[in-house]
Write an enzyme that holds these catalytic residues in place. Structure first.
Site, PDB file in Angstrom:
ATOM      1  CD  GLU A  25      -2.838   5.498   6.374  1.00  0.00           C
ATOM      2  OE1 GLU A  25      -2.739   5.735   5.275  1.00  0.00           O
ATOM      3  OE2 GLU A  25      -1.955   5.058   7.240  1.00  0.00           O
ATOM      4  CG  HIS A  59      -5.824   2.062   5.031  1.00  0.00           C
ATOM      5  ND1 HIS A  59      -5.376   3.076   5.854  1.00  0.00           N
ATOM      6  CD2 HIS A  59      -4.813   1.185   4.948  1.00  0.00           C
ATOM      7  CE1 HIS A  59      -4.059   2.810   6.234  1.00  0.00           C
ATOM      8  NE2 HIS A  59      -3.815   1.455   5.889  1.00  0.00           N
ATOM      9  CD  GLU A  94      -3.496  -2.361   7.272  1.00  0.00           C
ATOM     10  OE1 GLU A  94      -2.285  -2.579   6.723  1.00  0.00           O
ATOM     11  OE2 GLU A  94      -3.991  -1.331   7.079  1.00  0.00           O
ATOM     12  CG  ASN A  97      -1.774   1.266   1.413  1.00  0.00           C
ATOM     13  OD1 ASN A  97      -1.838   1.981   0.602  1.00  0.00           O
ATOM     14  ND2 ASN A  97      -2.191   1.455   2.749  1.00  0.00           N
ATOM     15  N   GLY A 152       2.315   2.094  10.924  1.00  0.00           N
ATOM     16  CA  GLY A 152       3.201   3.112  10.626  1.00  0.00           C
ATOM     17  C   GLY A 152       3.894   3.604  12.231  1.00  0.00           C
ATOM     18  CE  LYS A 173      -0.171   3.213   4.809  1.00  0.00           C
ATOM     19  NZ  LYS A 173       0.055   3.661   6.169  1.00  0.00           N
ATOM     20  CB  SER A 203       5.121  -1.875  12.102  1.00  0.00           C
ATOM     21  OG  SER A 203       4.605  -0.509  12.366  1.00  0.00           O
TER      22      SER A 203
END
Ligand code: PGA
Length: 262
Positions: A106, A104, A174, A12, A180, A14, A220
């Site tokens: 985000e 996702h 996730e 991904n 991250g 992003k 991660s």
């Protein structure tokens, strides 16, 4: 039963890499995997570039007959019309995209995507024969309040609202606290939630889809920790963010069978 699911390592990107950088990256990735005699039949490799890169990536993959798959990072729940800035599943299907990431964390956080929106986007993707990569995961606060699987399972139950037993989907677990952060879940934590997600698939849609659906871990993931996740029976691959932007690191993750000794 024997696990016949093909592992999937998904990158991904992003909002990183423009279309020129994307072409160079995918070319290098394919070279790195070819050099290492990567067995794509055992471990599928997919990239998820920004929308503006997709046409370039598609052209490269089809011209050079690369075995890397690709998908988009989001899709509209709408079919067409007055939805400024949105991209339809029909457009993505026309580009030969195979996958699309949906929900996702985000997008859930920054764009207020609810479980219902995720369900509608999933239905739109399936209608156009795209494989939705449905993302679920709990925040650190959720984990403290509700325990490990309650929130991801509840999110998946809603997302499956319009999914039928013969659909092809991918689920990505996730944990938001691991994305991250450099602090991945442990393989045991990932396994516990992925097993619960597989049970949810089984209860709602039956054995066949539960047995064939790939459930990924994300948060991660690196070449140095992928092996631990892939040893778990209910983890079928990884959704990789930061580490997917480094060709050698991402190729190293895709080549996990070498580290696991599979
Ligand atoms: P990360 O991101 O690998 O950088 O933690 C994962 C993701 O957001 O999909």
């Amino acid at each position: 039963m024997v696990n016949t699911r093909t592992a999937l390592i998904a990158g991904n990107w992003k909002m990183n890499l423009d279309h020129l950088q994307a072409i160079a990256f995918v070319q290098k990735l394919a070279w790195a995997l070819d050099d290492a005699k990567h067995d794509y039949a055992a471990v599928e490799v997919a990239v998820f570039p920004p929308f503006t890169d997709l046409r370039s990536v598609q052209t490269l993959i089809s011209a050079d007959k690369l075995k890397v798959a690709f998908g988009a990072q989001d899709v509209s729940a709408q079919e067409s019309g007055a939805y400024t800035g949105e991209i339809s599943a029909a457009f993505l299907a026309k580009l030969d995209a195979q996958y699309v990431i949906i929900g996702h964390s985000e997008r859930r956080t920054l764009h207020n995507e609810t479980d219902e929106v995720v369900a509608a986007k999933t239905a739109a993707a399936l209608k156009h024969k795209l494989v939705p990569v449905i993302c679920v995961g709990e925040t650190a606060e959720d984990l403290e309040k509700h325990g490990p699987s309650a929130v991801p399972v509840a999110q998946l139950e809603v997302a499956l609202g319009q999914v039928s037993a013969d659909s092809e989907i991918v689920v990505a677990y996730e944990p938001v606290w691991a994305i991250g952060s450099g602090q991945a879940a442990t393989p045991e934590q990932a396994e516990q939630v992925c097993a619960a997600l597989r049970s949810t698939l089984r209860e709602k849609l039956g054995d066949a889809i539960a047995d064939r659906t790939r459930i990924l871990y994300g948060g991660s993931v690196k070449s140095s920790n992928i092996a631990g996740f892939m040893r778990e029976p209910n983890v079928d691959g990884a959704l990789v963010g930061g580490a997917s932007l480094d060709v050698n690191e991402f190729a190293g993750i895709a080549r996990f069978p070498q580290h696991v000794g599979l």
